[in-house]
Design an enzyme around this catalytic site. Structure first.
Site, short mmCIF file in Angstrom:
data_model
loop_
_atom_site.label_atom_id
_atom_site.label_comp_id
_atom_site.label_asym_id
_atom_site.label_seq_id
_atom_site.Cartn_x
_atom_site.Cartn_y
_atom_site.Cartn_z
N SER A 52 -1.37 -5.00 10.93
CA SER A 52 -0.04 -5.04 10.31
C SER A 52 0.97 -5.63 11.28
O SER A 52 0.87 -5.43 12.51
CB SER A 52 0.38 -3.62 9.92
OG SER A 52 1.76 -3.55 9.63
N TYR A 99 1.59 6.04 11.19
CA TYR A 99 0.82 4.87 10.77
C TYR A 99 0.82 3.79 11.85
O TYR A 99 -0.24 3.30 12.25
CB TYR A 99 1.42 4.32 9.48
CG TYR A 99 0.83 2.99 9.05
CD1 TYR A 99 -0.46 2.90 8.56
CD2 TYR A 99 1.59 1.81 9.15
CE1 TYR A 99 -1.00 1.68 8.16
CE2 TYR A 99 1.06 0.60 8.75
CZ TYR A 99 -0.23 0.53 8.27
OH TYR A 99 -0.76 -0.67 7.89
#
Length: 292
Positions: A167, A181
């Site tokens: 990401s 996360y």
């Protein structure tokens, strides 16, 4: 797709390629393990690779969904094998890697895609330590255990390719609510970057894809992301295809590197801006809750 949509796409998303012929040249006859293949990016990637002639090894927790996907791929003339497994369980992963190696030999390509996203404010984290165990298990420890089980045979053979679906969040300052996360994704990213030189020396390429927003089941619960421009899983699978075809070290939106530099040089202003944003976002959330 309108010109405006195309412009936004090129501006915010990593580059991708949709060329079935080029993909077939690379993966036809290859054994490709795709984790998190029951939904979203993993499912779309598995279908794309199977259509290009690879044997797709499907790994995820959802046994029924995996079996349905394998049946769909096989009925369409592809070749897929289902391996239901909880990648956050070390013993399960050890069994999985041994079974895959025994039945197929070392995979030619591993697409490490399985992920767990949690978005919570600090005051909601106090009594939820299991959130950290869940994100660490799926995003960090699970993919490490998987590769530790598969890499000995891959290194002995002297060829292979690891594709990490990561990401953009791991390369920019962490935003409020996303700490669990981003920390777990960043930990695996750092480990993989650390071992990449050793793997390259043994003939194994490593590509990390820093994805921007992909609209999947994982992002759907976050209301603020629903109207933000992003890609669908099939488009994200085209980014994975580009990684497999070209084998670069990284794939990322063009703006990610300048953003890293800017946030490093202007850390204090960026942190102040984040604080202002958080105050407004918290107030907005409070107002919406009160109006429901």
């Amino acid at each position: 797709m309108s010109l405006a949509t195309k412009a936004i796409d090129k501006l915010i998303n990593p580059p991708r390629v949709s060329d079935p012929d080029r993909l077939r040249e690379v993966v036809s006859g290859a054994k490709v393990l795709v984790t998190g293949s029951s939904f979203g990016i993993g499912e779309a990637t598995a279908c794309k690779l199977a259509a290009a002639g690879s044997t797709v090894l499907l790994a995820a927790r959802s046994e029924d969904k995996l079996d349905d996907l394998a049946q769909l791929i096989n009925a369409s003339g592809g070749h897929a094998v289902s391996y239901p497994a909880d990648l956050s369980d070390e013993e399960t992963v050890a069994t999985l890697t041994k079974r895959i190696t025994d039945e197929h030999g070392p995979p030619d390509i591993v697409v490490s895609n399985a992920g767990k996203s949690i978005r919570r404010s600090l005051h909601e984290q106090y009594e939820r330590p299991h959130d950290f165990h869940r994100t660490i298990g799926i995003n960090y420890l699970g993919p490490i255990w998987l590769l530790l089980g598969l890499l000995p045979a891959m290194r002995e053979r002297g060829t292979g390719h690891i594709v990490n679906v990561s990401s953009v969040g791991v390369r920019v300052p962490p935003g409020p609510r996303w700490g669990a996360y981003q920390a777990s994704k960043g930990a695996f990213d750092m480990w993989l970057r650390s071992v990449a030189p050793e793997l390259h020396a043994d003939g194994i390429d490593v590509t990390t894809i820093y994805m921007a927003l992909i609209h999947t089941r994982m992002t759907a619960p976050t209301e603020s992301l629903r109207n933000v421009p992003g890609l669908n899983p099939d488009q994200a699978a085209d980014i994975v295809a580009k990684a497999i075809i070209e084998r670069p070290r990284t794939i990322a939106p063009w703006w990610l590197w300048p953003a890293e530099v800017t946030t490093a040089l202007l850390r204090a202003p960026v942190e102040r801006a984040t604080q202002v944003w958080w105050r407004r976002a918290r107030h907005s959330d409070t107002v919406r809750t009160a109006n429901r």
